[in-house]
Motif scaffolding. Structure first.
Motif: not given
Length: 303
Positions: A145, A148, A150-153, A174-175, A177-179, A181
Motif C-alpha cells: 500500500s 504507490n 498506479a491504478a489498474k497498471s 484492497t490494494e 484490486r486497485r492496481i 487491470k
C-alpha cells in the motif's frame, strides 16, 4: 496481538496446539495455532504485532548459500518454478508483473528473462543484499500500500509462498484490486495444511513455521478468503509431478524436531546419518500418496 478470524471475522476460535519456532529458532516463545469455530480457518492467534514480525527473520533469511542442502533444494524447486511459469504464460504471454514478497528476486529474474516488465515488493530489508543488481529500483522494500503503484497498471500479480506471511490481509487485497487491470490475474502458491505431513507432525511440521506463517491455508479457506475480498477462483491447479521431491528434507525435519523437543534423540552424528535415508523415505511416501497436495496453486480474477 489477538485478532478475529481473517476469513470470516468471527471472534470465536479454538486452540488446536501450540508450536515453537523449531526451524530457525529465533524465539523460545510458544505460539497458539487456532481454528475458527465459525468457518474452520486455521491461523496464528494471538500473533506478533506488525513491527515485531521482523524479529523472527534472521538477517540471512533470503540468502542462497552455496551448500549441498541448498543445491538439492534448487534442483528440486526448478521444475516447480517452470510449472508456475507455464501456468502464468497460459493466461498472459507478457505484460507488467508484480511479485509480492519477492525475497531476493529469484523468480522476478526468471520472468524478466521471458520478457515481462517485472516489479516486486518485499518487507525484509536484508533481502536487498541478496538481490541482483539488474533488479535495483524495481523492488520496493515496503508494504504494498506504500509503494504507490498506479491504478489498474498490472497484468499479473503473484504471491509465491508469501501470502501466509502477510499481516494485514484486508489492506493487501484492497490494494491488489486497485492496481490490477480488470482482465488481470492473481497467482497464489501457498503451503497446503491438508497435506499428510501436517496431519502427521502437527506442531513439528516443516511448513508450519510459526510465527512467520500467520495462516494455515486449505483450498476451502483460500476460496472463502478470496471471495470475501472481491476475487473469484478461476482454477486450482494440480501439483507438478516432481513436487513429490520438493522440500525433500521435511520428513527429516519433522521427525527430528519431535525427537529433539521430546528429548528422545539428540545425537548430532546420528541426525546427519539419517538425513539422506529420510529424504529417500519421504520421497517414496509422497510417491505413494501422490494425490496429497503439499501446496495449493490457484489463479483468480476480480469478481
Amino acid at each position: 496481538m489477538k485478532i478475529n478470524c481473517p476469513a470470516c471475522d468471527s471472534a470465536v476460535d479454538k486452540l488446536i496446539f501450540q508450536a515453537k519456532d523449531l526451524r530457525l529458532r529465533t524465539s523460545r516463545e510458544m505460539f497458539n495455532i487456532v481454528r475458527c469455530v465459525n468457518c474452520g480457518f486455521i491461523f496464528l492467534n494471538p500473533r506478533p504485532a506488525k513491527d515485531e514480525v521482523i524479529n523472527f527473520y534472521p538477517s540471512n533469511f533470503n540468502q542462497e548459500p552455496p551448500t549441498l542442502i541448498h543445491k538439492i533444494w534448487s534442483a528440486c524447486v526448478a521444475p516447480i518454478e517452470n510449472s508456475i511459469i507455464r501456468i502464468i504464460k497460459n493466461y498472459k504471454k507478457s505484460g507488467k508483473l508484480l511479485d509480492i514478497g519477492c525475497g531476493n528476486g529469484r523468480f522476478l529474474s526468471l520472468m524478466q528473462k521471458l520478457g515481462f516488465d517485472v516489479w516486486g515488493c518485499e518487507l525484509n530489508l536484508n533481502s536487498k543484499d541478496f538481490a541482483p543488481k539488474f533488479l535495483e529500483g524495481r523492488i520496493f522494500y515496503n508494504e504494498l500500500s506504500k509503494c504507490n503503484f498506479a491504478a489498474k497498471s498490472f497484468d499479473v500479480v503473484i504471491m509465491i509462498q508469501s501470502l501466509e506471511h502477510v499481516n494485514q490481509l484486508d489492506e493487501l487485497f484492497t490494494e491488489i484490486r486497485r492496481i490490477i487491470k480488470d482482465d488481470g490475474i492473481v497467482f497464489i502458491y501457498v503451503p497446503n495444511m491438508e497435506f499428510f505431513e501436517f496431519r502427521l507432525f502437527g506442531p513439528y511440521y516443516y511448513n508450519l513455521e510459526a510465527p512467520r506463517h500467520l495462516y494455515c491455508f486449505t483450498r476451502r479457506s483460500i476460496s472463502k478468503l478470496l471471495s470475501r475480498h472481491g476475487f473469484k477462483v478461476d482454477r486450482f491447479f494440480r501439483k507438478h509431478p516432481l513436487e513429490i521431491f520438493s522440500s525433500p528434507t521435511s520428513l527429516h525435519y519433522g521427525l527430528w524436531s519431535y525427537w529433539e523437543d521430546k528429548n528422545i534423540l539428540k545425537n548430532k552424528a546420528f541426525k546427519r546419518l539419517t538425513f539422506f535415508p529420510l529424504v529417500i523415505i519421504g520421497s517414496i511416501l509422497r510417491f505413494f500418496l501422490f494425490f496429497e497436495e503439499q501446496s495449493s496453486t490457484v489463479v483468480c480474477n476480480k469478481d
